[in-house]
Enzyme design. Sequence first.
Site: not given
Length: 517
Positions: A293, A319-322
Amino acid sequence: MRQITATQAAALLQDGDTLLIGGSGGGHAVPDALLAAVGERFRRTGEPRGITAVHPVGLGDGKTRGAGHLAQRGLLKRVASGTFVNSPGIARLALDEEIEAYTMPQGAMSQLMREMAAGRPGLLTKIGLHTFVDPRLGGARQSARATEDLIELVRFRGEDYLFYKPYQVNVAFLRGSAADEDGNISMEHEAVTLEMLSMAQATRRMGGIVVAQVRRIVPSGSLHPKMVKVPGILVDAVVVDADQWQTYETQDSPAYSGHLRVALEDVPRLPPGPRRVVARRGALELFEGAICNLGSGISTGIANVAAEEGILRRICLTNEQGNIGGAPASGNEAGAAMSPDAQVDQPYQFDFYDGGGLDLAFLSFAEFDAEGNVNVSRFGGRIVGPGGFINISQGAGSVVFGGTLTAGGAPKAVERVEQVTFSGPYARTRGQRVLYVTERAVFQLGEAGPELTEIAPGADIEADVIAAMGFRPRISPALRRMDTELFAEGPMGLAAKLQGRPPRAALKRFAMAQAAE
C-alpha cells in the site's frame, strides 16, 4: 423511482438530522451537486441547522467543494470522518470550536457501515488501539466540544478491543454513474465503489432516505445486473447532474474506471531531490510479488520509482479505496489507480489489510518521536485526521515511513509527537519491522526506539543528523552508508536486484499450506 432536483434533495434534511455521505477524496464518487445544494439552502434560509455529517473518507478539492460546502457556522453540529485534509473549512470549524469534530480510522468507519446495514451493535476491532483513537488517548476527538464517547475500550476474551458505535442515519447522499428508470444505480465510470451499497442498506434499515446523484438516466432493464452497485429497492430518489465529472480534476479517465489499459511505464520519473531519494530508499525494501500500500505524500513516489525501474508489474500496489494493481494516483486524485487489475468495495479491502494481507506499507510521516510513535493526524496547528493510515500501519507486516528529516528547518524527529497515529511500542510488541526513511538517514525501530542504521554518503552523524533531531537516537553498531546509487541520476538496477530476492510472501503462504496438509 422518483427523480428530483438537487434543491429538492437538500430540502429533505431537517434540523438535527444525521447525513451519511459517500465518496472519496478529490471528487471520486462524491455527490457534490447535492452537497452544494445543502450549502446554498443554508446560505439562503439558515436551514438546516445542527446536522451531523458522517463520511468515512475525506471529501473535497482542498478548497470549498465536497464537505467544504457544509463548512458554515450553524449548519453543522458534528462531523465524523476519516480525515479533514480535503476540506480545510471543516478543519477550521474544528479548530475554532464551532463543531464537535472526530477523525477515525477510515477502514473502521467503512466497515462500520456494513455492521450498521446488518443491524449489528457496532464494530469490534483492534484497529486504533494505543493511538489517539483509543479512549485512553483521546477517543478520536479533534475539538473540545466533542464530548460524546463514540468509541469504547472493551475487554473481550482476555484482550483489549475498540468498539465503534453505530449512527442513526436520516438521509444518505450517494453517487453513481447511471440510474435506470427503476432506480438501480451503476458505477461503471467511477474510479472507486467504496461502501455505497452498505450505506444504502444501513440507511434503508433505519427508515432513512437514500438519494443518489448520477450523470444520466437509462431505460429499465438496460443495466447489466452485475453493473448495478446499489439496487433500486434501496433508492428513494435520484438527482441527475449531467455535468458530473469523474473527479474534481478529471472529467473522464477510462484508465481510472478500468475501461482502458495504459502503459504503466508511462508514470513520470521523479525529479532529483529529497522526495526522489526517500522514495528510492523505500523501494529497496521491495521484493518479487510484494503486496503493498502506498500512502499519500512522499510515499506515492514509490510508484514512480517502480515504473522507472521497470518493476511495476512485478509487485502489486494497492490503495485502501479498493484498487488492486496498476499505478495508484497521487496528489488531489489519490484514491484512484491507473489501469488496476481489480476494484473491490472498500470494506473488503480493509478486511484484507486488517487481516495482515499487506507485505509492505509505505506511509509518510509528519513527525516521529523517541519511542517510535508517528503522527500524521494533527500537527503544526492543522487537523488532518488519519484516513486509512491506522488500518494500514497496524495491519502490514513491514512499515516504511518516509519523509524529510526537517521541515522549514524544524525537526520532524521530536521528543514526543503531538498526536499518536502509530504506536511504536505497540508495533514492537507485535513484532512489526518498522523503518523511518529520510533523505539523509534511515532509522529502524528497536527496543529503545528508532535506531540510526544508515547515513547518507558524506553526511556527518552529529552535524547533519543528530543536530537536526529533537532527541538523540541510539546508533547501531552496524551503522552503514546509504547506497550511493540512491543519489544518482539514472535507474539503480532494481529489476536485477529483485531477481535475487525470493517472493517471501508467496513462499510463506505455500509453506503454511504444506504444513496444513
